[in-house]
Scaffold this motif. Sequence first.
Motif, mmCIF file in Angstrom:
data_model
loop_
_atom_site.group_PDB
_atom_site.id
_atom_site.type_symbol
_atom_site.label_atom_id
_atom_site.label_comp_id
_atom_site.label_asym_id
_atom_site.label_seq_id
_atom_site.Cartn_x
_atom_site.Cartn_y
_atom_site.Cartn_z
ATOM 1 N N ALA A 11 -0.455 7.462 11.547
ATOM 2 C CA ALA A 11 -1.565 6.881 10.778
ATOM 3 C C ALA A 11 -2.128 7.885 9.778
ATOM 4 N N GLN A 39 1.548 5.081 7.666
ATOM 5 C CA GLN A 39 0.828 4.066 6.890
ATOM 6 C C GLN A 39 0.961 4.394 5.413
ATOM 7 N N ASP A 84 3.711 1.007 8.162
ATOM 8 C CA ASP A 84 2.738 -0.047 7.830
ATOM 9 C C ASP A 84 2.741 -0.233 6.328
ATOM 10 N N TYR A 86 0.638 -1.946 3.323
ATOM 11 C CA TYR A 86 -0.668 -2.554 3.049
ATOM 12 C C TYR A 86 -0.774 -3.157 1.647
#
Length: 589
Positions: A11, A39, A84, A86
């Motif tokens: 993260a 991320q 991830d 986004y």
Amino acid sequence: MAKVKVIAEIANAHLGDPARLTELIIAAADSGADGVKFQWFKYDSIATPDFTYYQTYIDLSIDKNIWADSLKLAKGLGLEVWVDIYDEWGVQVLAELESLVDGLKLPTTVIQSNTLIQALKKFEKPVLIGVGGWYEEEIDKQLSYIKNNFKGQIILMHGFQGYPTRTEDSNLRRLAYLKQKYQLDVGFADHEDADNEMAIDLPVYAYLLGAGIIEKHITIGRSSKGLDYYSALEPLEFKVMVEKLRRAEIVFGSLDIKESERKYLEDSSLKIVSRKGISTGEIITVEKIRYKRSSVPNAFMAQNASERFPLISKSYIPADTPITPDMVNKPKVCIVVICRLKSTRLRQKALLPINGVPSIERCLINCLAVPNCDQVILATSDLPEDQPLTNFTLDHKVQIVTGDPIDVAKRMLRAAEETNADIVVRVTGDCPSVSPEILAFLIDHHINSGADFSHAKESTMGTVGDVITVEALERLLGLLQNSEDRTYTEYLSFYFMNNPTLFNVNSIVIPDQWIFPNWRLTLDEAKDLELFEKIYKDLDVGKRPLYFEELKSFLLKNPMLIDINKGVKMKWLDDTALINELNKATRFI
């Protein structure tokens, strides 16, 4: 039960420092993780500057070249790489580093972005779908869309994404429930306070309840704090968790979605934001919006955007502004029938009966049958000679507006203002069989296009109308305010068609089954009246709408009737001098 896959969630623990990022990857490998997850986002792509953590996003930025080196390091250590995604920037980086990535994740707060899903489907990677906080009907709808667009494996990831998570918010029972209901693999991603012993035990319980993937935050040391440290395990703790995954006891929880979890979703998920400046009264279509994170509490969530929009702006909305319910209205549509009694070829034609019902009443009855119309108005002049028309309220279903006998545009705007309409449909009173079906089709296409002016590219004469956004009509009258001669507003469409740089014109292609160019269904001369009398009498049409499909079927079975008025011409269309004069007079630039 298959071996659980443990993913070390890095993260934002790297704090934007490449050296710290490298240290975390090595620690994940040494702790027994099967993979690492990163991320990927860019501050100005994921959020608007008003978002609470916008500066934090700037501080966390890492160059894509460093990301490339980090992925190579992870692969060299035998780790799978998950990311991830986004925003659009993350999609671009993924395209460049696709060969080094094993799987993707769509977090809870972005699964409603159909645009992002469309961008990711080409990669055909396994995908983790965060579903914490979403109600079942929302999961049903979005998961159906995802299944139709992703070819890779889909795993549902349960877990409250706020941190630190209260133990009672874990709701582990939902794991088995989600797995059974959707017939998909499930995983668990928690944010339990890392100082609580349950931070190690909860993932184990989740695995025994059916989770095939465990996602857990990792940090070098919680004492240094930074970001994402609350729920992150240190390397030795992480190793203990991996070792305990096959020895833990089952933990059960509630199936309910906690209020705090839902609130986190509403506070942090994507919101609908204006893509450009939007004028007062402008139609806001899905093309004029985008999805971003924002701290405006009551802004529309991106979910169901295609069902909520188009809408009408109540006031000016600057670009990149989160859109809230108080800024918009549902489009209100008004059909304005323009009619006077000044005809010289067929005197007072609007009052002449067609099978016992006045021609203008025939027109109004058909307009009232348009399903997506809120109000029908008969707009005539305030001259004494036109006063008989004011009696046609049809039991107060039709509103009467009188005004300037010359300025049709001004009369139409007055009609819009009196009904608070956002969209007006201009229908001329000499069209007794104007089509409810075709008008409804034109209205829908106009609203969905966001145009200023819409017209049928081809049609059957006398069956259609022009659709105008009131905001555009107001702009037109502003351009005409210094003009003393408003005679040409009778030919209102010319102003829009001849000024494409000032107005967004939508030429709508209607279905072929509605186009009969040789049919004349307008009332100007005695032969026209003869044709209408024959149609309505033979079909025994009393005071009811005559839909085009019924009319078409009758005329196709009786083609000789079309010959009755085939010699009648639309005089102004054949007047070259008038056409040239209109084109010149209605062109502003």
